[in-house]
Design a protein around this motif. Structure first.
Motif, PDB file in Angstrom:
ATOM      1  N   VAL A   1       0.861  -1.179   0.000  1.00 31.84           N
ATOM      2  CA  VAL A   1       0.000   0.000   0.000  1.00 31.84           C
ATOM      3  C   VAL A   1       0.901   1.235   0.000  1.00 31.84           C
ATOM      4  O   VAL A   1       1.875   1.311   0.770  1.00 31.84           O
ATOM      5  N   GLN A   2       0.634   2.186  -0.869  1.00 26.94           N
ATOM      6  CA  GLN A   2       1.456   3.388  -0.919  1.00 26.94           C
ATOM      7  C   GLN A   2       1.467   4.081   0.446  1.00 26.94           C
ATOM      8  O   GLN A   2       0.444   4.128   1.142  1.00 26.94           O
ATOM      9  N   LYS A   3       2.622   4.657   0.812  1.00 32.85           N
ATOM     10  CA  LYS A   3       2.788   5.241   2.147  1.00 32.85           C
ATOM     11  C   LYS A   3       1.763   6.328   2.424  1.00 32.85           C
ATOM     12  O   LYS A   3       1.236   6.447   3.545  1.00 32.85           O
ATOM     13  N   GLU A   4       1.453   7.147   1.416  1.00 34.59           N
ATOM     14  CA  GLU A   4       0.509   8.239   1.643  1.00 34.59           C
ATOM     15  C   GLU A   4      -0.923   7.747   1.841  1.00 34.59           C
ATOM     16  O   GLU A   4      -1.799   8.520   2.240  1.00 34.59           O
ATOM     17  N   ASP A   5      -1.174   6.433   1.548  1.00 40.25           N
ATOM     18  CA  ASP A   5      -2.516   5.866   1.727  1.00 40.25           C
ATOM     19  C   ASP A   5      -2.615   4.902   2.903  1.00 40.25           C
ATOM     20  O   ASP A   5      -3.712   4.434   3.221  1.00 40.25           O
ATOM     21  N   GLN A   6      -1.493   4.607   3.551  1.00 41.41           N
ATOM     22  CA  GLN A   6      -1.510   3.608   4.624  1.00 41.41           C
ATOM     23  C   GLN A   6      -2.385   4.046   5.797  1.00 41.41           C
ATOM     24  O   GLN A   6      -3.036   3.219   6.446  1.00 41.41           O
ATOM     25  N   HIS A   7      -2.421   5.365   6.078  1.00 42.38           N
ATOM     26  CA  HIS A   7      -3.208   5.833   7.218  1.00 42.38           C
ATOM     27  C   HIS A   7      -4.712   5.612   7.014  1.00 42.38           C
ATOM     28  O   HIS A   7      -5.475   5.555   7.986  1.00 42.38           O
ATOM     29  N   LYS A   8      -5.122   5.444   5.754  1.00 37.95           N
ATOM     30  CA  LYS A   8      -6.541   5.216   5.462  1.00 37.95           C
ATOM     31  C   LYS A   8      -6.995   3.829   5.919  1.00 37.95           C
ATOM     32  O   LYS A   8      -8.197   3.589   6.069  1.00 37.95           O
ATOM     33  N   THR A   9      -6.032   2.921   6.106  1.00 37.81           N
ATOM     34  CA  THR A   9      -6.372   1.551   6.509  1.00 37.81           C
ATOM     35  C   THR A   9      -6.267   1.371   8.014  1.00 37.81           C
ATOM     36  O   THR A   9      -6.301   0.238   8.514  1.00 37.81           O
ATOM     37  N   ALA A  10      -6.156   2.447   8.749  1.00 37.49           N
ATOM     38  CA  ALA A  10      -5.909   2.364  10.193  1.00 37.49           C
ATOM     39  C   ALA A  10      -7.058   1.696  10.935  1.00 37.49           C
ATOM     40  O   ALA A  10      -8.229   1.815  10.561  1.00 37.49           O
ATOM     41  N   PHE A  11      -6.713   0.955  11.985  1.00 38.05           N
ATOM     42  CA  PHE A  11      -7.703   0.345  12.862  1.00 38.05           C
ATOM     43  C   PHE A  11      -7.116   0.266  14.277  1.00 38.05           C
ATOM     44  O   PHE A  11      -5.886   0.304  14.472  1.00 38.05           O
ATOM     45  N   THR A  12      -7.968   0.144  15.256  1.00 38.64           N
ATOM     46  CA  THR A  12      -7.547   0.140  16.655  1.00 38.64           C
ATOM     47  C   THR A  12      -7.986  -1.136  17.344  1.00 38.64           C
ATOM     48  O   THR A  12      -9.120  -1.594  17.153  1.00 38.64           O
ATOM     49  N   THR A  13      -7.100  -1.698  18.125  1.00 37.51           N
ATOM     50  CA  THR A  13      -7.398  -2.867  18.948  1.00 37.51           C
ATOM     51  C   THR A  13      -7.024  -2.547  20.399  1.00 37.51           C
ATOM     52  O   THR A  13      -6.531  -1.449  20.709  1.00 37.51           O
ATOM     53  N   GLN A  14      -7.247  -3.510  21.255  1.00 32.00           N
ATOM     54  CA  GLN A  14      -6.902  -3.313  22.660  1.00 32.00           C
ATOM     55  C   GLN A  14      -5.407  -3.159  22.861  1.00 32.00           C
ATOM     56  O   GLN A  14      -4.949  -2.564  23.850  1.00 32.00           O
ATOM     57  N   SER A  15      -4.633  -3.683  21.937  1.00 31.13           N
ATOM     58  CA  SER A  15      -3.177  -3.631  22.082  1.00 31.13           C
ATOM     59  C   SER A  15      -2.552  -2.426  21.391  1.00 31.13           C
ATOM     60  O   SER A  15      -1.334  -2.243  21.445  1.00 31.13           O
ATOM     61  N   GLY A  16      -3.365  -1.614  20.654  1.00 29.92           N
ATOM     62  CA  GLY A  16      -2.786  -0.444  20.047  1.00 29.92           C
ATOM     63  C   GLY A  16      -3.414  -0.044  18.727  1.00 29.92           C
ATOM     64  O   GLY A  16      -4.421  -0.624  18.280  1.00 29.92           O
ATOM     65  N   HIS A  17      -2.810   0.957  18.087  1.00 27.74           N
ATOM     66  CA  HIS A  17      -3.273   1.513  16.817  1.00 27.74           C
ATOM     67  C   HIS A  17      -2.374   1.004  15.689  1.00 27.74           C
ATOM     68  O   HIS A  17      -1.152   1.052  15.796  1.00 27.74           O
ATOM     69  N   TYR A  18      -3.000   0.508  14.582  1.00 27.92           N
ATOM     70  CA  TYR A  18      -2.216  -0.107  13.503  1.00 27.92           C
ATOM     71  C   TYR A  18      -2.679   0.409  12.139  1.00 27.92           C
ATOM     72  O   TYR A  18      -3.817   0.856  11.978  1.00 27.92           O
ATOM     73  N   GLU A  19      -1.749   0.321  11.169  1.00 27.31           N
ATOM     74  CA  GLU A  19      -2.035   0.639   9.772  1.00 27.31           C
ATOM     75  C   GLU A  19      -1.452  -0.458   8.888  1.00 27.31           C
ATOM     76  O   GLU A  19      -0.375  -0.979   9.178  1.00 27.31           O
ATOM     77  N   PHE A  20      -2.169  -0.799   7.822  1.00 28.44           N
ATOM     78  CA  PHE A  20      -1.693  -1.849   6.917  1.00 28.44           C
ATOM     79  C   PHE A  20      -0.627  -1.298   5.978  1.00 28.44           C
ATOM     80  O   PHE A  20      -0.806  -0.229   5.380  1.00 28.44           O
ATOM     81  N   LYS A  21       0.468  -2.068   5.842  1.00 29.98           N
ATOM     82  CA  LYS A  21       1.486  -1.762   4.846  1.00 29.98           C
ATOM     83  C   LYS A  21       1.263  -2.565   3.571  1.00 29.98           C
ATOM     84  O   LYS A  21       1.800  -2.223   2.519  1.00 29.98           O
ATOM     85  N   ARG A  22       0.504  -3.652   3.710  1.00 35.41           N
ATOM     86  CA  ARG A  22       0.157  -4.508   2.575  1.00 35.41           C
ATOM     87  C   ARG A  22      -1.362  -4.512   2.407  1.00 35.41           C
ATOM     88  O   ARG A  22      -2.103  -4.375   3.390  1.00 35.41           O
ATOM     89  N   MET A  23      -1.801  -4.670   1.179  1.00 33.44           N
ATOM     90  CA  MET A  23      -3.235  -4.575   0.887  1.00 33.44           C
ATOM     91  C   MET A  23      -4.038  -5.639   1.637  1.00 33.44           C
ATOM     92  O   MET A  23      -3.832  -6.837   1.456  1.00 33.44           O
TER      93      MET A  23
END
Length: 398
Positions: free
Chosen positions: A49-71
């Motif tokens: 996933v392009q770096k400028e679009d990775q933040h669009k895939t963000a999600f939150t769990t009990q262990s923290g905040h994550y963004e996908f680097k791969r589709m």
């Protein structure tokens, strides 16, 4: 873990890259017998996933905040992106059909495990003994063939008997099981496996093709034949049989069905196109056609534009056969006009009188018994059902 991407997908611009149609992919496989498949089920989580679009895939769990680097799976444009990547990587390879892995691979694997595929595979083994079964002498066949071939021959014989006498597959399934009990000492009867599904496959895959092939072999280059067809409705489906009539030196006049196809276009041009397609599939030529027999409607025998006029362009000396049953029906109806009474009306009234009352029918049976006659149900005459009048009259007199 499930990520809800619906809000993201709502504001995502569609990627219109075309995805493969599974039906078209299977059509392209044609008559190929060997296939190599690559399981690309892990295509997701592989494409960056392009770096400028990775933040669009963000999600939150009990262990923290994550963004996908791969589709990830679940994005609106993920299937199109994956398909484009596969097409780019494998472009230029001949005979390669690329489809979404979870569809194409699983469909082929699933098809291999279906009962239909297994039956067709078994039928290919069965058809090898068909020629001997249909042409060899029964006694010599039983003496010279292996047990497996005799079992196959017995299954084919029972299937042929079922079709010839218009019996149901279920009844023959019952009979084959009964034979194991009745003929308990028979090795062949005990090993026959002839359920309705297998019997239907034997008809479609073995006996049907063989019978058509036998007819086509009779119609060699110097044999002329007449085409016969007529529309038949099954609910909202329009079906057409294609029958050839020809003369055989050994068997005499033959009427053989070579095709039975669905055709929603009942126009003169539509029927001609369907007949041409069927004849081409059997390598038959219009140069061998001598006549046409069909229903007497305008689409078949209209003066200006009909199936007859269309075929006549291919066959200038084409003979108009019309429908034999309709010709006889019209002849009988015309002849009845010269009688002193209306026979057709009398038959209809007699049927109407006895068919509406069980008591009247019982009185008729008692009368027939009193005069030492044999009771027959009164047949119903329908004006549009050709030739139904003669059997109706015959029943009344017998």
């Amino acid at each position: 873990m499930v990520i809800d991407n619906r809000r993201l997908n709502e504001i995502t611009i569609d990627d219109k890259y075309p995805l493969p149609n599974i039906s078209e992919l299977f059509d392209k496989l044609g008559k190929s017998q060997y296939f190599t498949t690559i399981d690309l089920a892990s295509g997701y989580h592989q494409i960056e996933v392009q770096k400028e679009d990775q933040h669009k895939t963000a999600f939150t769990t009990q262990s923290g905040h994550y963004e996908f680097k791969r589709m990830p799976f679940g994005l609106k444009t993920a299937p199109a992106t994956f398909q484009r990547a596969m097409d780019n990587v494998l472009r230029g390879l001949q005979g390669l059909h690329i489809g979404l892995p979870t569809i194409l691979y699983n469909n082929i694997k699933q098809h291999q495990n279906t009962q239909k595929h297994k039956i067709k595979t078994e039928m290919k083994k069965t058809s090898g003994a068909l020629q001997n079964f249909l042409t060899s002498d029964t006694k010599s066949r039983c003496q010279g063939s292996s047990d497996d071939e005799n079992i196959i021959a017995a299954e084919l014989a029972l299937t042929f008997h079922t079709v010839k006498h218009n019996l149901s597959y279920n009844s023959m399934d019952c009979l084959s099981k009964l034979n194991k009990i009745v003929f308990v000492d028979s090795k062949i009867a005990s090993k026959i496996r002839l359920g309705r599904t297998k019997m239907e496959a034997l008809v479609i895959e073995v006996l049907g093709p063989y019978s058509v092939e036998s007819v086509i072999n009779d119609l060699h280059d110097d044999v002329f034949f007449c085409l016969q067809t007529d529309a038949s409705n099954k609910k909202n489906i329009k079906l057409f049989p294609l029958v050839v009539q020809y003369f055989s030196i050994n068997e005499g006049i033959q009427n053989k069905l070579i095709d039975f196809y669905e055709n929603s276009n009942e126009s003169a041009d539509g029927m001609l196109e369907a007949i041409k397609k069927s004849m081409d599939s059997h390598n038959l030529s219009f140069n061998q056609v001598s006549g046409l027999s069909a229903d007497n409607c305008n689409a078949n025998f209209g003066i200006h534009h009909s199936l007859y006029t269309n075929i006549k362009k291919e066959v200038p000396n084409l003979i108009k056969g019309n429908c034999h049953a309709h010709i006889i029906h019209n002849t009988v109806k015309h002849a009845m006009g010269y009688l002193i009474c209306d026979i057709e009306n009398i038959v209809l009234k007699i049927y109407s009188h006895f068919s509406v009352s069980a008591c009247r029918r019982d009185d008729l049976k008692k009368f027939v018994t009193m005069v030492d006659g044999e009771f027959h149900e009164i047949k119903r005459h329908i004006g549009t059902r050709w030739l139904s009048l003669l059997p109706a009259v015959d029943t009344l007199f017998t």
